[in-house]
Design a protein around this motif. Structure first.
Motif, mmCIF file in Angstrom:
data_model
loop_
_atom_site.group_PDB
_atom_site.id
_atom_site.type_symbol
_atom_site.label_atom_id
_atom_site.label_comp_id
_atom_site.label_asym_id
_atom_site.label_seq_id
_atom_site.Cartn_x
_atom_site.Cartn_y
_atom_site.Cartn_z
ATOM 1 N N GLN A 41 0.829 -1.196 0.000
ATOM 2 C CA GLN A 41 0.000 0.000 0.000
ATOM 3 C C GLN A 41 0.867 1.251 0.000
ATOM 4 O O GLN A 41 0.587 2.221 -0.723
ATOM 5 N N ARG A 42 1.947 1.237 0.786
ATOM 6 C CA ARG A 42 2.850 2.398 0.810
ATOM 7 C C ARG A 42 3.573 2.562 -0.512
ATOM 8 O O ARG A 42 3.838 3.691 -0.954
ATOM 9 N N GLU A 45 1.115 4.165 -2.870
ATOM 10 C CA GLU A 45 0.942 5.584 -2.564
ATOM 11 C C GLU A 45 2.129 6.400 -3.069
ATOM 12 O O GLU A 45 1.948 7.500 -3.615
ATOM 13 N N GLN A 46 3.340 5.879 -2.899
ATOM 14 C CA GLN A 46 4.517 6.630 -3.335
ATOM 15 C C GLN A 46 4.547 6.800 -4.851
ATOM 16 O O GLN A 46 4.775 7.900 -5.369
ATOM 17 N N SER A 48 2.010 6.454 -6.982
ATOM 18 C CA SER A 48 0.854 7.232 -7.448
ATOM 19 C C SER A 48 1.085 8.726 -7.223
ATOM 20 O O SER A 48 0.695 9.544 -8.069
ATOM 21 N N ASP A 49 1.716 9.096 -6.112
ATOM 22 C CA ASP A 49 2.089 10.497 -5.905
ATOM 23 C C ASP A 49 3.098 10.951 -6.950
ATOM 24 O O ASP A 49 3.036 12.082 -7.456
ATOM 25 N N THR A 54 -2.729 10.255 -7.515
ATOM 26 C CA THR A 54 -3.387 10.064 -6.220
ATOM 27 C C THR A 54 -4.844 10.498 -6.226
ATOM 28 O O THR A 54 -5.726 9.737 -5.785
ATOM 29 N N LYS A 58 -7.941 7.787 -5.756
ATOM 30 C CA LYS A 58 -8.886 7.948 -4.651
ATOM 31 C C LYS A 58 -10.324 7.999 -5.174
ATOM 32 O O LYS A 58 -11.238 7.399 -4.594
ATOM 33 N N VAL A 300 0.352 -0.496 -8.781
ATOM 34 C CA VAL A 300 -0.597 0.579 -9.082
ATOM 35 C C VAL A 300 -1.596 0.116 -10.131
ATOM 36 O O VAL A 300 -2.803 0.382 -10.037
#
Length: 313
Positions: A41-42, A45-46, A48-49, A54, A58, A300
């Motif tokens: 998950q982290r 998130e990294q 996707s940022d 992001t 979402k 992702v």
């Protein structure tokens, strides 16, 4: 009847013991799976940022959580968002491939230069060793021929002189052979230098890291190695530990970095076989670290394209 009840009690106790012994293993497996899920998950998130996905992910997640089978409006919007995620991930994947392709091409060119320098070194060392052998053995035979007592003391003295001279010559030739083990130096011209941007050196020719790839190297990876700095800092620490780089910022270290990053118009810089060996290995390390970005991109992708489970009718 009593024997039957006693047997059932023993069976029940054995089952309890087996269950209590198996429970910790199940807990450990569940904990490990939870940690793996949290790390994934982290990573999602990294990346996707990094790709600017992001808000899209979402919104897609909220649609997927409330999406019912058969809805049209929500499905169309989700399909559009999934297509956006797909295009962004595919573009980033091609950026990774392009950087790895340039690195592979540079490694191939450097390997050819290294092979040429090694062949020249081996030829020179072989000639020096052969000359030392011929000087030592051939002249030794001549010296032995002058040592017959019937030839007189004068001839014996000449033979002794020849023996001393041949010994000195053999020693000098052997010393030169050892010195030549380092090999000749060459120049890296008309070639990329993909290590240069990583050491703030001027790039040459088509040396270029796509922004997302360079930013990926400059980010701190999630997980147990996060305390060791960014991916690039971890690479440099590994190179220092293996002796490919020096930990100091002295003149010798700067000269090493120049040799590792030379290319293009810097034809005045000469590199040794050891420099080429280090440079090829370091380029392989960079390529391997960049390739890990594809793993995160796949996470992702899997997260962005998942759809609700609909019952089969």
């Amino acid at each position: 009847m009593k024997k039957m009840m006693r047997g059932r009690m023993q069976f029940f106790l054995c089952a309890c013991l087996l269950y209590s012994g198996a429970a910790p293993a199940q807990d450990d497996s569940a904990t490990k799976e939870l940690r793996t899920s949290d790390l994934s998950q982290r990573q999602i998130e990294q990346v996707s940022d990094l790709l600017g996905l992001t808000p899209t992910i979402k919104r897609l997640q909220s649609l997927q959580d409330g999406e019912n089978c058969g809805t049209t409006a929500g499905s169309l919007e989700a399909l559009t968002l999934r297509q956006l995620v797909l295009e962004s991930v595919q573009a980033a994947s091609l950026d990774v491939d392009s950087a790895m392709g340039v690195i592979a091409n540079e490694r191939g060119t450097l390997s050819n230069l290294q092979t040429s320098l090694k062949a020249s070194r081996d030829k020179t060392v072989a000639r020096l060793n052969a000359a030392a052998l011929i000087t030592g053995s051939g002249t030794g035979a001549a010296v032995s021929a002058t040592q017959f007592t019937t030839l007189g003391a004068k001839v014996n003295n000449v033979g002794d002189g020849i023996g001393i001279g041949s010994g000195i010559a053999s020693t000098v030739l052997a010393y030169l052979a050892v010195r030549k083990q380092r090999g000749p130096e060459g120049r890296v011209s008309d070639e990329t230098n993909m290590l240069a941007p990583l050491f703030d050196r001027p790039p040459s020719l088509n040396t270029f890291y796509p922004p997302v790839v360079l930013q990926y190297l400059q980010l701190v990876p999630p997980g147990p190695t996060a305390s060791h700095g960014s991916r690039l800092e971890q690479l440099k620490a590994e190179w220092i530990a293996s002796g490919r780089l020096n930990s100091s910022d002295g003149t010798k270290d700067q000269m090493k970095i120049v040799a590792l990053t030379t290319g293009g118009a810097e034809t005045r810089v000469r590199v040794s076989i050891d420099d080429l060996t280090d440079r090829i290995a370091m380029l392989g390390d960079v390529s391997g670290r960049i390739a890990l970005m594809k793993r995160d991109l796949s996470l992702v992708m899997r997260f962005g394209v998942r759809r609700p489970m609909c019952p089969v009718q």
